[in-house]
Structure formats: C-alpha cells, structure tokens
Scaffold this motif. Structure first.
Motif, PDB file in Angstrom:
ATOM      1  N   ASN A   1       0.835  -1.196   0.000  1.00  0.00           N
ATOM      2  CA  ASN A   1       0.000   0.000   0.000  1.00  0.00           C
ATOM      3  C   ASN A   1       0.872   1.248   0.000  1.00  0.00           C
ATOM      4  O   ASN A   1       2.046   1.190   0.343  1.00  0.00           O
ATOM      5  N   CYS A   2       0.262   2.357  -0.380  1.00  0.00           N
ATOM      6  CA  CYS A   2       0.928   3.652  -0.414  1.00  0.00           C
ATOM      7  C   CYS A   2       1.631   3.908   0.915  1.00  0.00           C
ATOM      8  O   CYS A   2       1.052   3.625   1.953  1.00  0.00           O
ATOM      9  N   PRO A   3       2.840   4.392   0.914  1.00  0.00           N
ATOM     10  CA  PRO A   3       3.656   4.859  -0.209  1.00  0.00           C
ATOM     11  C   PRO A   3       4.663   3.834  -0.723  1.00  0.00           C
ATOM     12  O   PRO A   3       5.544   4.178  -1.500  1.00  0.00           O
ATOM     13  N   LEU A   4       4.588   2.583  -0.286  1.00  0.00           N
ATOM     14  CA  LEU A   4       5.615   1.601  -0.647  1.00  0.00           C
ATOM     15  C   LEU A   4       5.819   1.390  -2.144  1.00  0.00           C
ATOM     16  O   LEU A   4       6.968   1.303  -2.584  1.00  0.00           O
ATOM     17  N   PRO A   5       4.759   1.296  -2.980  1.00  0.00           N
ATOM     18  CA  PRO A   5       5.029   1.134  -4.422  1.00  0.00           C
ATOM     19  C   PRO A   5       5.875   2.277  -4.997  1.00  0.00           C
ATOM     20  O   PRO A   5       6.774   2.039  -5.805  1.00  0.00           O
ATOM     21  N   ILE A   6       5.607   3.504  -4.547  1.00  0.00           N
ATOM     22  CA  ILE A   6       6.374   4.663  -5.035  1.00  0.00           C
ATOM     23  C   ILE A   6       7.809   4.600  -4.521  1.00  0.00           C
ATOM     24  O   ILE A   6       8.763   4.819  -5.276  1.00  0.00           O
ATOM     25  N   LEU A   7       7.980   4.304  -3.238  1.00  0.00           N
ATOM     26  CA  LEU A   7       9.329   4.252  -2.664  1.00  0.00           C
ATOM     27  C   LEU A   7      10.178   3.180  -3.330  1.00  0.00           C
ATOM     28  O   LEU A   7      11.347   3.406  -3.653  1.00  0.00           O
ATOM     29  N   ARG A   8       9.594   2.027  -3.575  1.00  0.00           N
ATOM     30  CA  ARG A   8      10.351   0.947  -4.228  1.00  0.00           C
ATOM     31  C   ARG A   8      10.631   1.280  -5.683  1.00  0.00           C
ATOM     32  O   ARG A   8      11.676   0.921  -6.220  1.00  0.00           O
ATOM     33  N   SER A   9       9.706   1.977  -6.329  1.00  0.00           N
ATOM     34  CA  SER A   9       9.927   2.397  -7.723  1.00  0.00           C
ATOM     35  C   SER A   9      11.050   3.414  -7.801  1.00  0.00           C
ATOM     36  O   SER A   9      11.889   3.350  -8.701  1.00  0.00           O
ATOM     37  N   LYS A  10      11.087   4.333  -6.840  1.00  0.00           N
ATOM     38  CA  LYS A  10      12.149   5.332  -6.812  1.00  0.00           C
ATOM     39  C   LYS A  10      13.506   4.655  -6.682  1.00  0.00           C
ATOM     40  O   LYS A  10      14.460   5.002  -7.378  1.00  0.00           O
ATOM     41  N   LYS A  11      13.585   3.662  -5.812  1.00  0.00           N
ATOM     42  CA  LYS A  11      14.841   2.925  -5.623  1.00  0.00           C
ATOM     43  C   LYS A  11      15.223   2.174  -6.904  1.00  0.00           C
ATOM     44  O   LYS A  11      16.375   2.202  -7.338  1.00  0.00           O
TER      45      LYS A  11
ATOM     46  N   ASP B   1      -2.595  -1.653  -5.376  1.00  0.00           N
ATOM     47  CA  ASP B   1      -3.185  -0.527  -4.649  1.00  0.00           C
ATOM     48  C   ASP B   1      -3.906   0.394  -5.637  1.00  0.00           C
ATOM     49  O   ASP B   1      -3.265   0.962  -6.516  1.00  0.00           O
ATOM     50  N   PRO B   2      -5.240   0.551  -5.497  1.00  0.00           N
ATOM     51  CA  PRO B   2      -5.977   1.417  -6.432  1.00  0.00           C
ATOM     52  C   PRO B   2      -5.476   2.859  -6.431  1.00  0.00           C
ATOM     53  O   PRO B   2      -5.583   3.561  -7.425  1.00  0.00           O
ATOM     54  N   GLY B   3      -4.903   3.316  -5.327  1.00  0.00           N
ATOM     55  CA  GLY B   3      -4.373   4.671  -5.260  1.00  0.00           C
ATOM     56  C   GLY B   3      -3.106   4.857  -6.067  1.00  0.00           C
ATOM     57  O   GLY B   3      -2.643   5.981  -6.263  1.00  0.00           O
ATOM     58  N   ALA B   4      -2.540   3.757  -6.550  1.00  0.00           N
ATOM     59  CA  ALA B   4      -1.283   3.824  -7.301  1.00  0.00           C
ATOM     60  C   ALA B   4      -1.421   4.642  -8.580  1.00  0.00           C
ATOM     61  O   ALA B   4      -0.460   5.268  -9.016  1.00  0.00           O
ATOM     62  N   ILE B   5      -2.605   4.675  -9.169  1.00  0.00           N
ATOM     63  CA  ILE B   5      -2.791   5.419 -10.425  1.00  0.00           C
ATOM     64  C   ILE B   5      -2.449   6.891 -10.216  1.00  0.00           C
ATOM     65  O   ILE B   5      -1.605   7.454 -10.916  1.00  0.00           O
ATOM     66  N   LYS B   6      -3.085   7.513  -9.240  1.00  0.00           N
ATOM     67  CA  LYS B   6      -2.810   8.931  -8.968  1.00  0.00           C
ATOM     68  C   LYS B   6      -1.398   9.112  -8.427  1.00  0.00           C
ATOM     69  O   LYS B   6      -0.727  10.094  -8.737  1.00  0.00           O
ATOM     70  N   ASP B   7      -0.947   8.156  -7.604  1.00  0.00           N
ATOM     71  CA  ASP B   7       0.399   8.255  -7.031  1.00  0.00           C
ATOM     72  C   ASP B   7       1.466   8.298  -8.117  1.00  0.00           C
ATOM     73  O   ASP B   7       2.381   9.111  -8.065  1.00  0.00           O
TER      74      ASP B   7
END
Length: 75
Positions: free
Chosen positions: A13-23, A40-46
């Motif tokens: 869940n947010c923010p882990l997909p973004i943090l792992r993508s950044k890495k 995570d459905p919020g991933a689209i906007k994230d």
C-alpha cells in the motif's frame, strides 16, 4: 512494451510502491524503462504525481483484474 527491469509491488500500500519504484529507477540509466505491477488502487494517482514531481516519464498505465501495470522511463 519492452522494459529493462520489473518491480512487483503487489500487496503493498501507499507509499511503498512509489518508494520501491524510486529505488529501482535509481538503479537504471537514463532512457531505460521500469515496469511496475501494483494492486493498490491509489497507485494510479500516485504514479501520475510521482512522474510529474521527478520528471520521469509515465509511458503507460493499465488496469486488469485488480492489478495496475505502469511503465516508467527514467529521465
């Protein structure tokens, strides 16, 4: 679509997909493509916001069967 690296962010869940993508993007060179699969459905906007903030290009995003697939090109 061709990609250079794949990140499995399913079940996170947010923010882990973004943090792992950044890495993961940090491990790529300019112009390489990262494929991210998330649930995570919020991933689209994230990911839209992440691309805008970082300058990395969100090439595509799609949803199928509760999974969201993103292709991001490193700036």
């Amino acid at each position: 679509m061709n990609f250079d690296k794949e990140l499995d962010a399913r079940g996170l869940n947010c923010p882990l997909p973004i943090l792992r993508s950044k890495k993961a993007l940090g491990e790529l060179t300019t112009g390489q493509v990262l494929k991210i699969v998330a649930t995570d459905p919020g991933a689209i906007k994230d990911f839209q916001a992440f691309a805008k903030q970082t300058g990395n290009e969100l090439l595509s995003s799609a949803e199928a069967g509760g999974e969201y697939t993103f292709f991001m090109k490193k700036k």
